[in-house]
Write an enzyme that holds these catalytic residues in place. Structure first.
Site, PDB file in Angstrom:
ATOM      1  N   LYS A 263       0.863  -1.186   0.000  1.00 45.57           N
ATOM      2  CA  LYS A 263       0.000   0.000   0.000  1.00 45.57           C
ATOM      3  C   LYS A 263       0.898   1.235   0.000  1.00 45.57           C
ATOM      4  O   LYS A 263       1.613   1.482   0.969  1.00 45.57           O
ATOM      5  CB  LYS A 263      -0.912   0.003   1.228  1.00 45.57           C
ATOM      6  CG  LYS A 263      -1.876   1.181   1.242  1.00 45.57           C
ATOM      7  CD  LYS A 263      -2.808   1.109   2.425  1.00 45.57           C
ATOM      8  CE  LYS A 263      -3.983   2.049   2.282  1.00 45.57           C
ATOM      9  NZ  LYS A 263      -3.634   3.447   2.048  1.00 45.57           N
ATOM     10  N   PHE A 352      -1.856  -0.305 -10.435  1.00 45.46           N
ATOM     11  CA  PHE A 352      -2.390  -1.515  -9.805  1.00 45.46           C
ATOM     12  C   PHE A 352      -3.695  -2.041 -10.394  1.00 45.46           C
ATOM     13  O   PHE A 352      -4.180  -3.083  -9.973  1.00 45.46           O
ATOM     14  CB  PHE A 352      -2.501  -1.372  -8.282  1.00 45.46           C
ATOM     15  CG  PHE A 352      -3.286  -0.158  -7.816  1.00 45.46           C
ATOM     16  CD1 PHE A 352      -4.655  -0.089  -7.957  1.00 45.46           C
ATOM     17  CD2 PHE A 352      -2.628   0.895  -7.197  1.00 45.46           C
ATOM     18  CE1 PHE A 352      -5.363   1.001  -7.516  1.00 45.46           C
ATOM     19  CE2 PHE A 352      -3.334   2.009  -6.745  1.00 45.46           C
ATOM     20  CZ  PHE A 352      -4.703   2.057  -6.907  1.00 45.46           C
TER      21      PHE A 352
HETATM   22  P1  AMP Z   1      -7.280   4.688   2.202  1.00 43.61           P
HETATM   23  O1  AMP Z   1      -6.956   5.942   1.422  1.00 43.61           O
HETATM   24  O2  AMP Z   1      -6.580   4.608   3.519  1.00 43.61           O
HETATM   25  O3  AMP Z   1      -8.752   4.435   2.250  1.00 43.61           O
HETATM   26  O4  AMP Z   1      -6.693   3.441   1.382  1.00 43.61           O
HETATM   27  C1  AMP Z   1      -7.081   3.141   0.094  1.00 43.61           C
HETATM   28  C2  AMP Z   1      -6.170   3.845  -0.881  1.00 43.61           C
HETATM   29  O5  AMP Z   1      -4.883   3.245  -0.888  1.00 43.61           O
HETATM   30  C3  AMP Z   1      -6.585   3.743  -2.314  1.00 43.61           C
HETATM   31  O6  AMP Z   1      -7.603   4.629  -2.615  1.00 43.61           O
HETATM   32  C4  AMP Z   1      -5.300   4.082  -3.035  1.00 43.61           C
HETATM   33  O7  AMP Z   1      -5.197   5.487  -3.155  1.00 43.61           O
HETATM   34  C5  AMP Z   1      -4.212   3.652  -2.073  1.00 43.61           C
HETATM   35  N1  AMP Z   1      -3.356   2.552  -2.542  1.00 43.61           N
HETATM   36  C6  AMP Z   1      -2.027   2.495  -2.347  1.00 43.61           C
HETATM   37  N2  AMP Z   1      -1.516   1.381  -2.862  1.00 43.61           N
HETATM   38  C7  AMP Z   1      -2.531   0.686  -3.422  1.00 43.61           C
HETATM   39  C8  AMP Z   1      -2.630  -0.565  -4.115  1.00 43.61           C
HETATM   40  N3  AMP Z   1      -1.566  -1.338  -4.324  1.00 43.61           N
HETATM   41  N4  AMP Z   1      -3.865  -0.957  -4.524  1.00 43.61           N
HETATM   42  C9  AMP Z   1      -4.952  -0.188  -4.311  1.00 43.61           C
HETATM   43  N5  AMP Z   1      -4.914   0.997  -3.661  1.00 43.61           N
HETATM   44  C10 AMP Z   1      -3.725   1.443  -3.215  1.00 43.61           C
END
Ligand code: AMP
Length: 566
Positions: A263, A352
């Protein structure tokens, strides 16, 4: 002679009808009632003047353009007040005073226009189409003296408006209609008016982000037509979102097997290629292509040309390590000196997902979409990469944990756990894509023991027993952390450890408490195995802290309070 070219033959449904709708919607707070009122209106428009249905749909949401569109009116409240003052024949200051009394610009305009003696006898009624066309014209006006020209169009429009019409025109201009209709209500109304299933309307809106089009297709072709609507490269869709995973293994087990990915902590981008044009949108569907030209170049080079939509995360890296998220915001918000910024704040894109490649792909399972991504993308090291991914099955559950550690050590946020069978679900925060993060807090812990590794790592202490202190300054063990640090740091740590060893039993050692490590982890759990009564899930050593002494390490009390505060 009309003073501007805005006047046209007034045919079609009167704007006054829309005003009646607004007033009816405003008269109830109940969502169900609002839905019925709106559904009746849409169905009436569908019968009497079907060509204006898309426009009416947008206007009843207080909008002029579809969500994907970047067009905006570009009229601030100052300019609006000036236009009103000219129409009514008062000063802008008086308009402002009235606004304070009435509560908003709409009611203020209504009041002011009511006071003005109007020659209503000769007033030609405004049509919905005319109001809409003039609003579009305001948005389209650019270049020299555009502010003045915008205001002139608005002034002309308001001078033909009744007080009540002015109330809603001004509110539409500042995008605050205040009749309590959101996207949910309008979707329900479309479904009711044209007898189409709610979820089909919902999906059509998700894919097109164009409520006017959805209403039109629902009216003309019903459910069948709506089902045919799909993604269009060039028009952004709301991204699929992630839920928090409570626990890696449980989440993987629920999916059967999973694709886990690093992530990255940057900004989510959706990249569209339509013919030769590449556009990059944020998760709020804002177009940021101009701010990050190098990403446009990388995409052009790295992906076989075709119409496509791919998704990824952009981060800022220095010497291969991600650096603070703040830098990426600086880049994205930048309007000037972009070339200079490009050198100072270099970006890396991790792709991704692929939503479209020659054909819509969102209904295909994630594992197939990933395969397609691997096929169409030619990696540019350090600039455009694919997200680091591992396949985690019930036979090799430790792979997820290893990836988590690797990700944290690499300076990233945690991991994503993705259901390989799931379609791409725009705008949905569901269970098919989960995130598992280290807590942002770290702990400073002292090494009190360790275990030597095996095989190639038999000379290194591979896992350290860590402790914190209680209120009497006694040390209490908390967790074992396998460092996973790079070999050089591991060597350094082993060398520091050797002279501190006081007891050795097999591969296990006891040590004089001296080395302090900063440790990241995903969660604090209760554990009878350690003296503190707590332990850490997925502890990862982030760095050695030679700058700290024993008094500086964390306490059992802090762990207790962190545990309680989750
Ligand atoms: P959050 O912003 O904490 O809700 O986490 C989800 C977000 O992580 C997504 O909207 C992406 O912006 C981010 N993200 C980072 N790496 C990835 C990945 N490998 N696959 C999908 N989302 C990712």
């Amino acid at each position: 002679m009309p003073d501007t070219e805005t006047t046209m033959t007034e045919v079609g449904m009167e704007y006054d009808k829309l005003v009646e709708l607004y007033e009816a919607l405003d008269s109830t707070t109940k969502r169900l009632e609002k839905t019925v009122i709106l559904a009746d209106f849409l169905s009436m428009v569908g019968t009497e003047d079907p060509k204006i249905l898309p426009v009416v749909t947008f206007l009843s949401l207080g909008r002029i353009f579809p969500t994907w569109s970047e067009e905006e009116l570009g009229i601030g409240s100052k300019l609006l007040m000036k236009a009103i003052s000219l129409v009514v024949g008062v000063t802008p200051g008086e308009v402002e005073d009235q606004m304070r009394d009435s509560g908003d610009i709409g009611s203020a305009s209504e009041e002011l226009l009511q006071r003005k003696v109007q020659s209503t006898l000769f007033r030609r009624p405004l049509t919905i189409e005319k109001v809409h066309q003039n609003l579009v014209k305001i948005a389209d006006t650019a270049g020299g003296r555009s502010q003045y020209k915008k205001m002139e169009i608005l002034r002309e429009l308001l001078s033909s408006a009744s007080p009540q019409e002015a109330k809603y025109i001004t509110r539409t201009v500042i995008e605050e209609l205040r009749v309590g209709v959101g996207e949910g209500t309008i979707k329900d109304a479309i479904s009711q008016a044209f007898d189409t299933p709610k979820e089909v309307v919902e999906r059509a809106q998700m894919l097109t982000n164009d409520m006017g089009l959805v209403a039109e297709v629902a009216m003309e072709e019903g459910e069948y037509g709506l089902r045919k609507l799909t993604l269009n490269p060039g028009k952004p869709v709301k991204p699929m979102l992630a839920q928090l995973s409570p626990e890696i293994q449980a989440s993987v087990a629920e999916m059967g097997w999973a694709l886990c990915e690093t992530k990255y902590d940057g900004i989510r981008v959706q990249i569209h290629r339509k013919d030769d044009e590449i556009n990059i949108f944020t998760r709020r569907l804002e177009n940021i292509s101009n701010a990050i030209p190098e990403i446009v170049e990388y995409i052009r080079k790295a992906i076989l040309p075709s119409d496509f939509i791919v998704e990824g995360e952009i981060i800022v890296t220095k010497k291969g390590k991600p650096i603070s998220f703040q830098y990426i915001l600086q880049r994205v918000r930048r309007k000037y000196e972009i070339e200079k910024m490009r050198e100072q704040v270099p970006l890396t894109l991790y792709l991704f997902d692929v939503l479209y490649y020659n054909r819509p792909m969102i209904d295909e399972p994630f594992c197939d979409r990933r395969k397609m991504l691997e096929k169409i993308v030619q990696i540019i090291p350090g600039k455009l990469e694919l997200s680091d991914q591992v396949k985690v099955t019930p036979e090799n559950p430790e792979k997820a944990e290893e990836l988590f550690k690797k990700s944290i050590e690499g300076g990233h946020e945690g991991i994503m756990i993705k259901d390989p069978h799931a379609p791409y679900m725009p705008g949905i925060r569901g269970k098919k894509m989960l995130k598992f993060k280290a807590t942002p807090e770290t702990l400073d812990l002292v090494v009190v023991g360790g275990t030597y590794g095996k095989g190639k790592r038999a000379h290194f202490i591979g896992s350290f027993l860590l402790a914190l202190r209680d209120e009497n300054n006694d040390l209490k063990t908390l967790a074992h952390a396998a460092t996973g640090l790079d070999d050089k740091t591991l060597m350094e740590l082993s060398e520091m450890s050797e002279p501190l060893i006081i007891k050795k039993v097999g591969r296990r050692v006891e040590m004089v408490p001296s080395i302090i490590l900063e440790v990241a982890f995903s969660e604090i759990i209760k554990s009878p195995e350690y003296e503190s009564g707590y332990s850490l899930r997925f502890p990862v050593v982030k760095r050695i802290r030679p700058d700290l002494s024993l008094e500086d390490i964390d306490t059992v009390e802090r762990i207790e309070s962190m545990y309680q505060n989750v």
